[in-house]
Design a protein around this motif. Structure first.
Motif, PDB file in Angstrom:
ATOM      1  N   SER A  38       0.811  -1.228   0.000  1.00  0.00           N
ATOM      2  CA  SER A  38       0.000   0.000   0.000  1.00  0.00           C
ATOM      3  C   SER A  38       0.839   1.270   0.000  1.00  0.00           C
ATOM      4  CB  SER A  38      -0.975  -0.010   1.188  1.00  0.00           C
ATOM      5  OG  SER A  38      -1.981  -0.995   0.986  1.00  0.00           O
ATOM      6  N   PRO A  39       1.901   1.377   0.815  1.00  0.00           N
ATOM      7  CA  PRO A  39       2.726   2.590   0.751  1.00  0.00           C
ATOM      8  C   PRO A  39       3.344   2.835  -0.627  1.00  0.00           C
ATOM      9  CG  PRO A  39       3.191   1.381   2.756  1.00  0.00           C
ATOM     10  CD  PRO A  39       2.304   0.504   1.926  1.00  0.00           C
ATOM     11  N   VAL A  40       3.769   1.777  -1.291  1.00  0.00           N
ATOM     12  CA  VAL A  40       4.363   1.935  -2.625  1.00  0.00           C
ATOM     13  C   VAL A  40       3.312   2.411  -3.623  1.00  0.00           C
ATOM     14  CG1 VAL A  40       5.390   0.694  -4.580  1.00  0.00           C
ATOM     15  CG2 VAL A  40       6.253   0.321  -2.260  1.00  0.00           C
ATOM     16  N   LEU A  41       2.147   1.784  -3.616  1.00  0.00           N
ATOM     17  CA  LEU A  41       1.091   2.194  -4.536  1.00  0.00           C
ATOM     18  C   LEU A  41       0.684   3.643  -4.272  1.00  0.00           C
ATOM     19  CD1 LEU A  41      -1.183  -0.992  -4.586  1.00  0.00           C
ATOM     20  CD2 LEU A  41       0.506  -0.285  -6.295  1.00  0.00           C
ATOM     21  N   HIS A  42       0.585   4.008  -3.009  1.00  0.00           N
ATOM     22  CA  HIS A  42       0.220   5.389  -2.658  1.00  0.00           C
ATOM     23  C   HIS A  42       1.263   6.371  -3.193  1.00  0.00           C
ATOM     24  CE1 HIS A  42      -1.573   8.624  -0.260  1.00  0.00           C
ATOM     25  NE2 HIS A  42      -0.330   8.966   0.048  1.00  0.00           N
ATOM     26  N   GLU A  43       2.532   6.035  -3.033  1.00  0.00           N
ATOM     27  CA  GLU A  43       3.607   6.909  -3.501  1.00  0.00           C
ATOM     28  C   GLU A  43       3.586   7.047  -5.016  1.00  0.00           C
ATOM     29  OE1 GLU A  43       7.066   9.370  -3.033  1.00  0.00           O
ATOM     30  OE2 GLU A  43       5.519   8.674  -1.648  1.00  0.00           O
ATOM     31  N   LEU A  44       3.388   5.953  -5.717  1.00  0.00           N
ATOM     32  CA  LEU A  44       3.362   5.997  -7.180  1.00  0.00           C
ATOM     33  C   LEU A  44       2.186   6.839  -7.677  1.00  0.00           C
ATOM     34  CD1 LEU A  44       4.242   2.281  -8.023  1.00  0.00           C
ATOM     35  CD2 LEU A  44       5.748   4.271  -8.231  1.00  0.00           C
ATOM     36  N   LYS A  45       1.033   6.701  -7.041  1.00  0.00           N
ATOM     37  CA  LYS A  45      -0.122   7.511  -7.438  1.00  0.00           C
ATOM     38  C   LYS A  45       0.135   8.996  -7.168  1.00  0.00           C
ATOM     39  CE  LYS A  45      -3.652   6.544  -8.803  1.00  0.00           C
ATOM     40  NZ  LYS A  45      -4.145   6.440 -10.207  1.00  0.00           N
ATOM     41  N   SER A  46       0.832   9.287  -6.069  1.00  0.00           N
ATOM     42  CA  SER A  46       1.113  10.679  -5.730  1.00  0.00           C
ATOM     43  C   SER A  46       2.054  11.328  -6.744  1.00  0.00           C
ATOM     44  CB  SER A  46       1.719  10.773  -4.329  1.00  0.00           C
ATOM     45  OG  SER A  46       3.056  10.289  -4.312  1.00  0.00           O
ATOM     46  N   MET A  47       2.774  10.496  -7.509  1.00  0.00           N
ATOM     47  CA  MET A  47       3.655  10.993  -8.564  1.00  0.00           C
ATOM     48  C   MET A  47       2.890  11.296  -9.851  1.00  0.00           C
ATOM     49  SD  MET A  47       6.775   8.299  -8.061  1.00  0.00           S
ATOM     50  CE  MET A  47       7.863   8.330  -6.627  1.00  0.00           C
ATOM     51  N   GLU A  86       9.396  -1.526  -3.002  1.00  0.00           N
ATOM     52  CA  GLU A  86       9.796  -0.144  -2.781  1.00  0.00           C
ATOM     53  C   GLU A  86      10.975   0.283  -3.651  1.00  0.00           C
ATOM     54  OE1 GLU A  86      11.006  -2.326   1.120  1.00  0.00           O
ATOM     55  OE2 GLU A  86       9.501  -2.525  -0.473  1.00  0.00           O
ATOM     56  N   GLU A  87      11.679  -0.673  -4.247  1.00  0.00           N
ATOM     57  CA  GLU A  87      12.756  -0.328  -5.172  1.00  0.00           C
ATOM     58  C   GLU A  87      12.233   0.411  -6.403  1.00  0.00           C
ATOM     59  OE1 GLU A  87      15.802  -3.439  -5.873  1.00  0.00           O
ATOM     60  OE2 GLU A  87      14.694  -4.577  -4.346  1.00  0.00           O
ATOM     61  N   LEU A  88      10.955   0.266  -6.698  1.00  0.00           N
ATOM     62  CA  LEU A  88      10.374   0.987  -7.836  1.00  0.00           C
ATOM     63  C   LEU A  88      10.495   2.498  -7.662  1.00  0.00           C
ATOM     64  CD1 LEU A  88       7.103  -1.047  -8.509  1.00  0.00           C
ATOM     65  CD2 LEU A  88       9.071  -0.845 -10.041  1.00  0.00           C
ATOM     66  N   ILE A  89      10.386   2.967  -6.431  1.00  0.00           N
ATOM     67  CA  ILE A  89      10.491   4.402  -6.178  1.00  0.00           C
ATOM     68  C   ILE A  89      11.897   4.885  -6.532  1.00  0.00           C
ATOM     69  CG2 ILE A  89      10.172   6.229  -4.480  1.00  0.00           C
ATOM     70  CD1 ILE A  89       7.642   4.545  -5.084  1.00  0.00           C
ATOM     71  N   ARG A  90      12.905   4.132  -6.111  1.00  0.00           N
ATOM     72  CA  ARG A  90      14.286   4.508  -6.429  1.00  0.00           C
ATOM     73  C   ARG A  90      14.525   4.497  -7.933  1.00  0.00           C
ATOM     74  NH1 ARG A  90      18.114   1.285  -7.850  1.00  0.00           N
ATOM     75  NH2 ARG A  90      17.144  -0.582  -6.949  1.00  0.00           N
ATOM     76  N   ILE A  91      14.021   3.471  -8.624  1.00  0.00           N
ATOM     77  CA  ILE A  91      14.215   3.380 -10.077  1.00  0.00           C
ATOM     78  C   ILE A  91      13.528   4.551 -10.781  1.00  0.00           C
ATOM     79  CG2 ILE A  91      13.666   2.003 -12.132  1.00  0.00           C
ATOM     80  CD1 ILE A  91      14.023  -0.484 -10.390  1.00  0.00           C
ATOM     81  N   TYR A  92      12.338   4.902 -10.322  1.00  0.00           N
ATOM     82  CA  TYR A  92      11.628   6.045 -10.900  1.00  0.00           C
ATOM     83  C   TYR A  92      12.449   7.323 -10.742  1.00  0.00           C
ATOM     84  CZ  TYR A  92       8.076   9.653 -11.542  1.00  0.00           C
ATOM     85  OH  TYR A  92       7.385  10.756 -11.969  1.00  0.00           O
ATOM     86  N   ASN A  93      12.983   7.542  -9.544  1.00  0.00           N
ATOM     87  CA  ASN A  93      13.773   8.742  -9.306  1.00  0.00           C
ATOM     88  C   ASN A  93      15.041   8.748 -10.133  1.00  0.00           C
ATOM     89  OD1 ASN A  93      11.942   9.796  -7.440  1.00  0.00           O
ATOM     90  ND2 ASN A  93      12.885   8.720  -5.726  1.00  0.00           N
TER      91      ASN A  93
END
Length: 227
Positions: free
Chosen positions: A99-108, A215-222
């Protein structure tokens, strides 16, 4: 520009291994309530062999279980399949940090989708149990779509629903052939989510990135936008 990320469901958004262990407990309680510890260990082993991590047809799984388990009175196929379809969504558990990862991705500002092979009843039940439907702009289930991964048509359908191009999309999944090669052949950048890390496919297609935690998806996105 990245506009969307599409996810596989089982063993990507869900911890299917944990769910199967929970389902086996229900199977034993229903059909082998008086079994001892050694018998229960054998039942779990045989079920996992038959299940083949979810990639074997459920009717075939049933036939293998009837053949290899010591039933007192084995259920008919329809009874067992109904039991499985009703029980497995209740056993489903989220992958860590889901859920935290999905929330972060949507916020982007990203659009999110799911492509999953399986029946509508079972896969919708899992999504409902996880409580994640609000994060997704499209959900494509093979039974309803009439086509399965890795067929490019199921990827095209998901892209159309999201109104994005393949070049604007990442696909995250655990299965090298169905998810990674299937997505790549559809022009989508595939990200392989693996907990074991053994790539044993000889095809020239390789994943764009490999992750071991969502959560590695957030790092890859950045990193993607810093480069």
């Amino acid at each position: 520009m990245l506009k969307a990320i599409i996810f596989d469901l089982d063993e990507t958004l869900t911890d299917r291994r944990a769910a199967i262990n929970s389902f086996i407990e229900r199977l034993i309680a229903r059909y082998f309530p008086d079994s001892d510890e050694d018998t229960q260990f054998m039942i779990a082993k045989r079920f996992k062999e038959a299940d083949h991590n979810g990639y074997r047809d459920k009717h075939e799984v049933y036939k293998m279980l009837v053949e290899h388990l010591q039933w007192v009175n084995p259920p008919m196929a329809n009874e067992y399949l109904t039991f499985f379809r009703e029980a497995i969504p209740l056993c489903i558990q989220p992958m860590d940090q889901l859920s935290p990862v999905l929330h972060e991705l949507k916020s982007m500002g990203l659009k999110l989708g799911i492509i999953t092979n399986g029946t509508v009843q079972v896969q919708e039940g899992k999504i409902r149990q996880l409580g994640i439907r609000e994060y997704f702009d499209s959900i494509v289930i093979s039974e309803e779509a009439g086509v399965k991964k890795p067929d490019p048509r199921i990827y095209i359908r998901a892209l159309d629903l999201l109104n994005v191009l393949p070049s604007e999309t990442w696909f995250v999944g655990d299965h090298p052939h169905n998810d990674i090669i299937g997505a790549a052949q559809s022009g989508i950048k595939p990200i392989w989510f693996t907990r074991d890390g053994n790539w044993d496919y000889s095809e020239e297609v390789k994943p764009y990135r490999t992750i071991h935690r969502l959560e590695e998806l957030i790092r890859i996105y950045n990193e993607h936008y810093e480069s």
